[in-house]
Write an enzyme that holds these catalytic residues in place. Structure first.
Site, PDB file in Angstrom:
ATOM      1  CB  SER A 287      -0.835  -0.040   1.259  1.00 22.02           C
ATOM      2  OG  SER A 287      -2.078  -0.909   1.192  1.00 22.02           O
TER       3      SER A 287
ATOM      4  CE  LYS B 153      -3.759   0.505  -1.423  1.00 24.37           C
ATOM      5  NZ  LYS B 153      -4.429   0.158  -0.316  1.00 24.37           N
TER       6      LYS B 153
ATOM      7  CE1 TYR C  16      -3.897  -1.311  -4.864  1.00 20.16           C
ATOM      8  CE2 TYR C  16      -4.711  -3.795  -4.791  1.00 20.16           C
ATOM      9  CZ  TYR C  16      -4.365  -2.495  -4.168  1.00 20.16           C
ATOM     10  OH  TYR C  16      -4.375  -2.413  -2.905  1.00 20.16           O
TER      11      TYR C  16
ATOM     12  CE1 TYR D 238      -4.879   1.332   4.047  1.00 22.37           C
ATOM     13  CE2 TYR D 238      -3.311   0.405   5.442  1.00 22.37           C
ATOM     14  CZ  TYR D 238      -3.748   0.877   4.088  1.00 22.37           C
ATOM     15  OH  TYR D 238      -3.048   0.575   3.090  1.00 22.37           O
TER      16      TYR D 238
ATOM     17  CB  VAL E 209      -0.313  -5.732   3.877  1.00 13.73           C
ATOM     18  CG1 VAL E 209       0.093  -6.458   2.756  1.00 13.73           C
ATOM     19  CG2 VAL E 209      -1.165  -6.452   4.830  1.00 13.73           C
TER      20      VAL E 209
HETATM   21  O1  DON Z   1      -4.337  -5.019  -1.833  1.00 16.70           O
HETATM   22  C1  DON Z   1      -3.976  -5.488  -0.981  1.00 16.70           C
HETATM   23  O2  DON Z   1      -4.827  -6.135  -0.022  1.00 16.70           O
HETATM   24  C2  DON Z   1      -2.493  -5.400  -0.756  1.00 16.70           C
HETATM   25  N1  DON Z   1      -1.735  -5.593  -2.126  1.00 16.70           N
HETATM   26  C3  DON Z   1      -1.977  -4.106  -0.228  1.00 16.70           C
HETATM   27  C4  DON Z   1      -2.858  -3.818   0.969  1.00 16.70           C
HETATM   28  C5  DON Z   1      -1.860  -3.184   2.276  1.00 16.70           C
HETATM   29  O3  DON Z   1      -0.666  -2.990   2.111  1.00 16.70           O
HETATM   30  C6  DON Z   1      -2.628  -2.643   3.345  1.00 16.70           C
HETATM   31  N2  DON Z   1      -1.416  -2.276   4.264  1.00 16.70           N
HETATM   32  N3  DON Z   1      -1.512  -2.231   5.372  1.00 16.70           N
END
Ligand code: DON
Length: 320
Positions: A65, A68, A190, A242, A260
């Protein structure tokens, strides 16, 4: 020569938190489950390019993320705020990063930091530039990091194979006309942006580029438009962590974005980029050690936006 205070701080904080084993490594993207839970790096790069780091600053991990804010910045540069705002809002959602919901009334995603908003932004870029949009993102992040970055194909394929929830989100967006028939290809972009490999050192360098008004302090490359940097940092401040964003603003008080796979990128405007890597996550998907390190750095060096050391607008200071 005496050790720099920031170098002492990163070494002390590494020592203090390496024993913290709270949280879990993410496994919902199967390939991320292979991460060494003990990996731990802290890097700080100043807006003049000084580097302070300790632990594993060179261990690669996927940005997830943390990509983003950068697609959001590129969309702002490309389309301007008015058009982007018809597709995605700037309100914290208070919900999890992968929630399947749109804002009541507008039917847009709440903000570009949660998955629904990020997929919408990526789809906008993809609709304009097709497959080239990804190369443009990779080039930007590489210029900000000061070296050529690449993609972890195994993580990309792992998420592409298992990312059914994101696929559901993309189809919800398709239903509301926020993405069009490029949905599947935009979703692939994405997943690919989330699989861009960085190190803690790279992330701190990218953060320093944001702190330095969009210009990489070592190479001098102008990477991001100065006006858009302000909006990237604002959205990181309100939505970057978040459903922990409010508490983060309260405790740390600087713009940040987590991923993540265990990265946290924080920016002290005009001063430093801070990056931490530690893959054990708290229940909201933020690195447990990363949060503690940033809380301590903020307290020790007065980084909070509303710390009494921050005196506000220098323009107003001259005018008053
Ligand atoms: O879309 C997803 O679920 C992951 N590629 C990225 C989510 C993410 O990094 C949330 N972060 N804490």
């Amino acid at each position: 020569m005496d050790k720099h205070e920031l170098q002492t701080a990163v070494e002390e904080l590494h020592q203090r938190y390496k024993g913290l084993t709270d949280g879990q490594v993410a496994t919902y993207i199967p390939e991320l489950g292979n991460a060494d839970p003990e990996g731990f790096g802290i890097s700080i790069v100043s807006a003049e390019g000084q580097v302070f780091e300790h632990g594993d600053p060179s261990r690669p991990f996927t940005s997830q993320s943390i990509s983003k804010p950068f697609t959001f910045g590129m969309a702002l540069e490309e389309f301007g705020h008015a058009k982007v705002a018809t597709h995605v809002g700037v309100e914290p959602s208070g919900d999890a990063f992968n929630s399947i919901e749109l804002q009541n009334g507008t039917n847009r995603p709440f903000n570009p930091m949660i998955n629904s908003g990020a997929i919408t932004v990526t789809a906008l870029l993809h609709a304009r530039y097709g497959e080239e949009a990804f190369d443009q993102l990779l080039d930007r992040l590489s210029a900000a990091a000061g070296r050529a970055l690449s993609v972890d194909e195994a993580v990309f394929e792992s998420e592409q194979r298992t990312g059914h929830r994101n696929r559901a989100i993309a189809h919800l967006l398709l239903n509301f006309g926020l993405v069009h028939d490029e949905a599947e290809r935009a979703l692939n972009m994405y997943f690919r942006q989330c699989a861009i490999l960085v190190t803690c050192h790279d992330l701190a360098m990218i953060g320093a580029t944001l702190a330095n008004m969009g210009q990489n302090p070592l190479t001098g490359a102008h990477v991001f438009d100065i006006g858009c940097v302000k909006h990237m940092l604002a959205i990181m401040f309100t939505c970057g962590m978040y459903d922990y964003s409010g508490e983060w603003a309260y405790r740390v008080g600087v713009p940040a974005k987590s991923g993540v796979s265990g990265g946290v990128l924080a920016v002290v405007n005009r001063q430093v980029g801070i990056a931490t890597y530690s893959p054990r996550l708290d229940p909201r998907g933020n690195s447990a050690r990363g949060i503690e390190v940033c809380v301590q750095l903020a307290a020790r060096f007065g980084l909070h936006a509303f710390d009494c050391l921050n005196f506000g607008s220098s323009y107003l200071k001259l005018a008053l």
